[in-house]
Write a protein that holds these residues in place. Sequence first.
Motif, PDB file in Angstrom:
ATOM      1  N   PRO A   8      -2.284   1.834  -9.424  1.00 23.83           N
ATOM      2  CA  PRO A   8      -1.159   2.750  -9.314  1.00 23.83           C
ATOM      3  C   PRO A   8      -0.256   2.386  -8.140  1.00 23.83           C
ATOM      4  N   THR A   9       0.837   3.094  -7.978  1.00 30.90           N
ATOM      5  CA  THR A   9       1.748   2.858  -6.870  1.00 30.90           C
ATOM      6  C   THR A   9       1.160   3.419  -5.581  1.00 30.90           C
ATOM      7  N   HIS A  10       0.651   4.625  -5.676  1.00 26.44           N
ATOM      8  CA  HIS A  10       0.036   5.291  -4.530  1.00 26.44           C
ATOM      9  C   HIS A  10      -1.304   5.880  -4.952  1.00 26.44           C
ATOM     10  N   LEU A  11      -2.184   5.998  -3.968  1.00 27.78           N
ATOM     11  CA  LEU A  11      -3.526   6.505  -4.251  1.00 27.78           C
ATOM     12  C   LEU A  11      -4.064   7.169  -2.997  1.00 27.78           C
ATOM     13  N   ILE A  12      -4.639   8.338  -3.174  1.00 28.40           N
ATOM     14  CA  ILE A  12      -5.284   9.019  -2.051  1.00 28.40           C
ATOM     15  C   ILE A  12      -6.744   9.232  -2.393  1.00 28.40           C
ATOM     16  N   LYS A  13      -7.630   8.784  -1.522  1.00 30.16           N
ATOM     17  CA  LYS A  13      -9.060   8.918  -1.720  1.00 30.16           C
ATOM     18  C   LYS A  13      -9.691   9.472  -0.451  1.00 30.16           C
ATOM     19  N   THR A  14     -10.935   9.885  -0.558  1.00 30.80           N
ATOM     20  CA  THR A  14     -11.676  10.336   0.615  1.00 30.80           C
ATOM     21  C   THR A  14     -12.767   9.316   0.949  1.00 30.80           C
ATOM     22  N   ARG A  15     -13.224   9.378   2.180  1.00 31.77           N
ATOM     23  CA  ARG A  15     -14.255   8.447   2.636  1.00 31.77           C
ATOM     24  C   ARG A  15     -15.473   8.460   1.718  1.00 31.77           C
ATOM     25  N   GLY A  16     -16.002   7.297   1.442  1.00 35.85           N
ATOM     26  CA  GLY A  16     -17.184   7.172   0.608  1.00 35.85           C
ATOM     27  C   GLY A  16     -16.887   6.981  -0.872  1.00 35.85           C
ATOM     28  N   GLN A  17     -15.665   7.280  -1.274  1.00 37.75           N
ATOM     29  CA  GLN A  17     -15.324   7.112  -2.680  1.00 37.75           C
ATOM     30  C   GLN A  17     -15.091   5.637  -3.015  1.00 37.75           C
ATOM     31  N   GLN A  18     -14.894   5.382  -4.304  1.00 36.91           N
ATOM     32  CA  GLN A  18     -14.641   4.039  -4.799  1.00 36.91           C
ATOM     33  C   GLN A  18     -13.243   4.016  -5.429  1.00 36.91           C
ATOM     34  N   VAL A  19     -12.597   2.849  -5.372  1.00 34.48           N
ATOM     35  CA  VAL A  19     -11.248   2.753  -5.919  1.00 34.48           C
ATOM     36  C   VAL A  19     -11.097   1.432  -6.676  1.00 34.48           C
ATOM     37  N   THR A  20     -10.287   1.467  -7.735  1.00 40.81           N
ATOM     38  CA  THR A  20      -9.966   0.262  -8.502  1.00 40.81           C
ATOM     39  C   THR A  20      -8.456   0.113  -8.576  1.00 40.81           C
ATOM     40  N   LEU A  21      -7.979  -1.026  -8.157  1.00 38.73           N
ATOM     41  CA  LEU A  21      -6.558  -1.343  -8.196  1.00 38.73           C
ATOM     42  C   LEU A  21      -6.329  -2.426  -9.244  1.00 38.73           C
ATOM     43  N   ARG A  22      -5.189  -2.346  -9.917  1.00 38.64           N
ATOM     44  CA  ARG A  22      -4.929  -3.267 -11.016  1.00 38.64           C
ATOM     45  C   ARG A  22      -3.664  -4.082 -10.798  1.00 38.64           C
ATOM     46  N   CYS A  23      -3.686  -5.280 -11.356  1.00 37.38           N
ATOM     47  CA  CYS A  23      -2.568  -6.208 -11.185  1.00 37.38           C
ATOM     48  C   CYS A  23      -2.355  -6.993 -12.471  1.00 37.38           C
ATOM     49  N   SER A  74      -5.948  -8.692 -13.243  1.00 40.61           N
ATOM     50  CA  SER A  74      -7.030  -8.645 -12.261  1.00 40.61           C
ATOM     51  C   SER A  74      -7.236  -7.224 -11.754  1.00 40.61           C
ATOM     52  N   GLU A  75      -8.432  -6.965 -11.329  1.00 39.95           N
ATOM     53  CA  GLU A  75      -8.778  -5.705 -10.677  1.00 39.95           C
ATOM     54  C   GLU A  75      -9.411  -5.979  -9.322  1.00 39.95           C
ATOM     55  N   LEU A  76      -9.063  -5.144  -8.359  1.00 40.91           N
ATOM     56  CA  LEU A  76      -9.698  -5.170  -7.041  1.00 40.91           C
ATOM     57  C   LEU A  76     -10.459  -3.860  -6.897  1.00 40.91           C
ATOM     58  N   ASN A  77     -11.736  -3.943  -6.575  1.00 43.03           N
ATOM     59  CA  ASN A  77     -12.573  -2.771  -6.378  1.00 43.03           C
ATOM     60  C   ASN A  77     -13.002  -2.680  -4.917  1.00 43.03           C
ATOM     61  N   VAL A  78     -12.946  -1.466  -4.415  1.00 46.76           N
ATOM     62  CA  VAL A  78     -13.436  -1.232  -3.057  1.00 46.76           C
ATOM     63  C   VAL A  78     -14.397  -0.054  -3.115  1.00 46.76           C
ATOM     64  N   ASN A  79     -15.623  -0.286  -2.688  1.00 44.12           N
ATOM     65  CA  ASN A  79     -16.644   0.762  -2.684  1.00 44.12           C
ATOM     66  C   ASN A  79     -16.793   1.373  -1.291  1.00 44.12           C
ATOM     67  N   ALA A  80     -17.378   2.557  -1.267  1.00 43.14           N
ATOM     68  CA  ALA A  80     -17.703   3.222   0.005  1.00 43.14           C
ATOM     69  C   ALA A  80     -16.538   3.166   0.970  1.00 43.14           C
ATOM     70  N   PRO A 107       4.820  -5.114  -5.906  1.00 41.75           N
ATOM     71  CA  PRO A 107       5.280  -4.121  -4.932  1.00 41.75           C
ATOM     72  C   PRO A 107       4.145  -3.505  -4.134  1.00 41.75           C
ATOM     73  N   GLY A 108       2.918  -3.688  -4.597  1.00 41.92           N
ATOM     74  CA  GLY A 108       1.778  -3.179  -3.846  1.00 41.92           C
ATOM     75  C   GLY A 108       1.306  -1.811  -4.287  1.00 41.92           C
ATOM     76  N   THR A 109       0.074  -1.505  -3.915  1.00 40.15           N
ATOM     77  CA  THR A 109      -0.512  -0.171  -4.089  1.00 40.15           C
ATOM     78  C   THR A 109      -0.812   0.370  -2.702  1.00 40.15           C
ATOM     79  N   ARG A 110      -0.243   1.536  -2.408  1.00 42.37           N
ATOM     80  CA  ARG A 110      -0.478   2.158  -1.106  1.00 42.37           C
ATOM     81  C   ARG A 110      -1.708   3.032  -1.198  1.00 42.37           C
ATOM     82  N   LEU A 111      -2.793   2.648  -0.516  1.00 43.00           N
ATOM     83  CA  LEU A 111      -4.048   3.399  -0.517  1.00 43.00           C
ATOM     84  C   LEU A 111      -4.176   4.164   0.795  1.00 43.00           C
TER      85      LEU A 111
END
Lengths: 114, 115
Positions: A8-23, A74-80, A107-111
């Motif tokens: 997505p363009t922007h993403l808000i997560k909390t500590r410990g969660q996991q996120v997947t970014l797409r390109c 491609s996907e970028l995953n970030v855990n924890a 343009p990037g994804t702002r996490l």
Amino acid sequence: DAGVTQSPTHLIKTRGQQVTLRCSPISGHKSVSWYQQVLGQGPQFIFQYYEKEERGRGNFPDRFSARQFPNYSSELNVNALLLGDSALYLCASSLVGQLYNEQFFGPGTRLTVL
Amino acid sequence: AQSVTQLDSQVPVFEEAPVELRCNYSSSVSVYLFWYVQYPNQGLQLLLKYLSGSTLVESINGFEAEFNKSQTSFHLRKPSVHISDTAEYFCAVSARAGGYQKVTFGIGTKLQVIP
């Protein structure tokens, strides 16, 4: 022609969660690279994939992983997630796997990690 | 290991004045050099690159950079800036490390063109 797209363009997560970014790379481009750009700093290299294989990895912990699909997206995953993972994540594509070839950035994804 | 140093974090300059954005690098192997520009809320765009050959490279919008191997520098210059040049500029080096080409960016220089 469409450029590199990221979601997505922007993403808000909390500590410990996991996120997947797409390109999605430019049509015909087979190489995708991921960068992290923390506010006030230059982009830091995370991964490069070429022909669905990992070709390079920067100094990031194993919480970061990525993959490239047969259509070269491609996907970028970030855990924890940590607070320090808050950044702009940039994807870049190029025709071939050598990084001296011109890279085209999305343009990037702002996490934001709270 | 390779590194890039951009000596100025911000450069204010009046419109139509010349500007130089400085970039120095270090590497134990041969490098390729790049300048990227980032406009607000956008991704990076390649401005110019040095791969080999002539040490002076030019972009289509009037910027030029000169590769100086002895001083390990790749400074970016423009003889007369426009308001539209206001952006952040990143110097980058690419060199082979561990079997692949690794790209390292500097921290960026914010160019502010004053009317």
